[in-house]
Design a protein around this motif. Structure first.
Motif, mmCIF file in Angstrom:
data_model
loop_
_atom_site.group_PDB
_atom_site.id
_atom_site.type_symbol
_atom_site.label_atom_id
_atom_site.label_comp_id
_atom_site.label_asym_id
_atom_site.label_seq_id
_atom_site.Cartn_x
_atom_site.Cartn_y
_atom_site.Cartn_z
ATOM 1 N N ARG A 12 42.756 18.653 42.718
ATOM 2 C CA ARG A 12 42.509 19.522 41.581
ATOM 3 C C ARG A 12 41.146 20.197 41.776
ATOM 4 O O ARG A 12 40.336 19.775 42.604
ATOM 5 N N SER A 13 40.892 21.174 40.951
ATOM 6 C CA SER A 13 39.565 21.797 40.988
ATOM 7 C C SER A 13 38.548 20.835 40.388
ATOM 8 O O SER A 13 38.907 19.918 39.645
ATOM 9 N N ARG A 14 37.277 21.039 40.714
ATOM 10 C CA ARG A 14 36.250 20.131 40.205
ATOM 11 C C ARG A 14 36.141 20.222 38.677
ATOM 12 O O ARG A 14 35.912 19.218 38.005
ATOM 13 N N ASP A 15 36.297 21.422 38.140
ATOM 14 C CA ASP A 15 36.232 21.568 36.684
ATOM 15 C C ASP A 15 37.373 20.807 36.008
ATOM 16 O O ASP A 15 37.174 20.130 34.988
ATOM 17 N N GLU A 16 38.560 20.933 36.572
ATOM 18 C CA GLU A 16 39.720 20.227 36.003
ATOM 19 C C GLU A 16 39.528 18.721 36.136
ATOM 20 O O GLU A 16 39.852 17.956 35.220
ATOM 21 N N ALA A 17 38.980 18.297 37.275
ATOM 22 C CA ALA A 17 38.735 16.877 37.494
ATOM 23 C C ALA A 17 37.715 16.351 36.491
ATOM 24 O O ALA A 17 37.862 15.245 35.948
ATOM 25 N N SER A 18 36.675 17.142 36.215
ATOM 26 C CA SER A 18 35.655 16.719 35.246
ATOM 27 C C SER A 18 36.260 16.567 33.857
ATOM 28 O O SER A 18 35.924 15.637 33.106
ATOM 29 N N LYS A 19 37.162 17.475 33.504
ATOM 30 C CA LYS A 19 37.818 17.397 32.202
ATOM 31 C C LYS A 19 38.651 16.114 32.088
ATOM 32 O O LYS A 19 38.613 15.410 31.070
ATOM 33 N N ILE A 20 39.380 15.798 33.159
ATOM 34 C CA ILE A 20 40.226 14.595 33.141
ATOM 35 C C ILE A 20 39.369 13.340 33.121
ATOM 36 O O ILE A 20 39.715 12.340 32.487
ATOM 37 N N LEU A 21 38.218 13.388 33.804
ATOM 38 C CA LEU A 21 37.296 12.247 33.769
ATOM 39 C C LEU A 21 36.915 11.921 32.327
ATOM 40 O O LEU A 21 36.918 10.757 31.906
ATOM 41 N N GLY A 22 36.579 12.962 31.567
ATOM 42 C CA GLY A 22 36.208 12.751 30.171
ATOM 43 C C GLY A 22 37.358 12.185 29.353
ATOM 44 O O GLY A 22 37.171 11.284 28.523
ATOM 45 N N GLU A 23 38.562 12.708 29.582
ATOM 46 C CA GLU A 23 39.729 12.220 28.842
ATOM 47 C C GLU A 23 40.002 10.747 29.150
ATOM 48 O O GLU A 23 40.302 9.950 28.248
ATOM 49 N N LYS A 24 39.892 10.390 30.416
ATOM 50 C CA LYS A 24 40.150 9.006 30.810
ATOM 51 C C LYS A 24 39.111 8.057 30.213
ATOM 52 O O LYS A 24 39.435 6.939 29.792
ATOM 53 N N MET A 25 37.864 8.508 30.166
ATOM 54 C CA MET A 25 36.815 7.659 29.598
ATOM 55 C C MET A 25 37.071 7.421 28.112
ATOM 56 O O MET A 25 36.843 6.320 27.591
ATOM 57 N N LEU A 26 37.574 8.449 27.419
ATOM 58 C CA LEU A 26 37.920 8.279 26.009
ATOM 59 C C LEU A 26 39.084 7.300 25.836
ATOM 60 O O LEU A 26 39.217 6.659 24.788
ATOM 61 N N GLN A 27 39.915 7.196 26.852
ATOM 62 C CA GLN A 27 41.055 6.275 26.810
ATOM 63 C C GLN A 27 40.658 4.853 27.205
ATOM 64 O O GLN A 27 41.489 3.952 27.212
ATOM 65 N N GLY A 28 39.391 4.671 27.556
ATOM 66 C CA GLY A 28 38.926 3.330 27.886
ATOM 67 C C GLY A 28 38.810 3.062 29.371
ATOM 68 O O GLY A 28 38.498 1.935 29.775
ATOM 69 N N TRP A 29 39.061 4.074 30.198
ATOM 70 C CA TRP A 29 38.903 3.884 31.633
ATOM 71 C C TRP A 29 37.409 3.802 31.962
ATOM 72 O O TRP A 29 36.572 4.365 31.257
ATOM 73 N N MET A 53 41.915 1.349 40.866
ATOM 74 C CA MET A 53 41.004 2.480 41.064
ATOM 75 C C MET A 53 41.817 3.764 41.228
ATOM 76 O O MET A 53 42.857 3.774 41.893
ATOM 77 N N PHE A 54 41.288 4.837 40.636
ATOM 78 C CA PHE A 54 42.039 6.090 40.600
ATOM 79 C C PHE A 54 41.089 7.269 40.781
ATOM 80 O O PHE A 54 39.975 7.289 40.240
ATOM 81 N N CYS A 55 41.551 8.262 41.566
ATOM 82 C CA CYS A 55 40.786 9.494 41.745
ATOM 83 C C CYS A 55 41.470 10.588 40.940
ATOM 84 O O CYS A 55 42.631 10.935 41.213
ATOM 85 N N VAL A 56 40.773 11.129 39.951
ATOM 86 C CA VAL A 56 41.393 12.128 39.081
ATOM 87 C C VAL A 56 41.561 13.465 39.790
ATOM 88 O O VAL A 56 42.434 14.262 39.429
ATOM 89 N N ARG A 57 40.732 13.740 40.795
ATOM 90 C CA ARG A 57 40.847 15.019 41.506
ATOM 91 C C ARG A 57 42.008 14.989 42.496
ATOM 92 O O ARG A 57 42.788 15.940 42.582
ATOM 93 N N CYS A 58 42.140 13.879 43.225
ATOM 94 C CA CYS A 58 43.263 13.735 44.167
ATOM 95 C C CYS A 58 44.546 13.308 43.448
ATOM 96 O O CYS A 58 45.631 13.375 44.029
ATOM 97 N N ASP A 59 44.384 12.845 42.196
ATOM 98 C CA ASP A 59 45.520 12.398 41.383
ATOM 99 C C ASP A 59 46.295 11.282 42.083
ATOM 100 O O ASP A 59 47.520 11.324 42.216
ATOM 101 N N GLN A 60 45.567 10.285 42.550
ATOM 102 C CA GLN A 60 46.212 9.160 43.217
ATOM 103 C C GLN A 60 45.332 7.920 43.119
ATOM 104 O O GLN A 60 44.128 8.015 42.912
ATOM 105 N N TYR A 61 45.993 6.787 43.248
ATOM 106 C CA TYR A 61 45.278 5.520 43.253
ATOM 107 C C TYR A 61 44.750 5.259 44.656
ATOM 108 O O TYR A 61 45.354 5.673 45.650
ATOM 109 N N VAL A 62 43.641 4.573 44.727
ATOM 110 C CA VAL A 62 43.093 4.161 46.020
ATOM 111 C C VAL A 62 43.026 2.639 46.038
ATOM 112 O O VAL A 62 42.804 1.996 45.010
#
Length: 203
Positions: A12-29, A53-62
């Motif tokens: 994903r783009s870095r901006d989109e990844a940053s947005k998802i990071l915030g959403e995940k943190m609100l969900q308790g990640w 462990m999960f990468c929101v930009r690559c959209d996959q677990y590591v």
């Protein structure tokens, strides 16, 4: 992170990844200090409620090498448990078949024993009724030949009839709801023969 295993995936783009990071943190990640090991990504990894462990930009677990080893060991343990379960079920089935075979053998032996007992009962009953009837008739005939009174003859008849009825009652009382057909027929035959002997004494 040299010990991280991953599969290349469209980023994903870095901006989109940053947005998802915030959403995940609100969900308790949880945001981790480690970064994604995929080349040119370097996005901070997140950990979900299952400690994955999960990468929101690559959209996959590591998965780390340690986690991969742990998963492999868990899979092997599951396979061993499955094999052991199948082995136990096979042994239980074999044991059940043995138990059924033993029960069948026991039933056959019990039926054979009941058949032998009924044959012996029939033989004894016939001998008893024949002997009793013969002895009674001889005694009655002897009394008649000796001009014994009718009262004495009737007394002997009553005693003999009472003994026959007692034997008949013992046979009927010996029956139970679990008796098989052959035993019922044998008892019925013995009772009928005793009844015939009793009828002869009445005449």
């Amino acid at each position: 992170m040299d010990d991280v295993q991953s599969i290349p995936h469209a980023k994903r783009s870095r901006d989109e990844a940053s947005k998802i990071l915030g959403e995940k943190m609100l969900q308790g990640w949880v945001l981790l200090g480690a970064s994604c090991p995929v080349g040119d990504c370097y996005t901070p990894l997140m950990r979900n409620h299952k400690a994955q462990m999960f990468c929101v930009r690559c959209d996959q677990y590591v998965v780390t090498a340690e986690d991969a080893k742990k998963q492999h060991m868990e899979k092997e343990a599951e396979e061993r448990a499955f094999v052991e379960k199948e082995k136990t079920e096979a042994e239980d089935q074999l044991e059940e078949e043995r138990r059924r075979h033993i029960e069948q053998q026991f039933r056959l032996e019990e039926q054979a024993k009941q058949a032998r007992d009924m044959q012996e009962l029939n033989r004894t009953t016939l001998q008893y009724s024949d002997a009793l009837q013969g002895a009674a008739k001889r005694k009655i005939d002897n009394m008649v030949s000796q001009s014994t009174s009718d009262g004495d003859v009737n007394t002997v008849r009553r005693q003999t009839l009472a003994a026959l009825y007692q034997k008949m009652e013992a046979l009927t009382d010996s029956l139970s709801p679990t008796d098989h057909g052959e035993r019922l027929l044998s008892v019925a035959k013995a009772v009928r023969e005793i009844a015939e002997a009793a009828q002869l004494l009445k005449n």
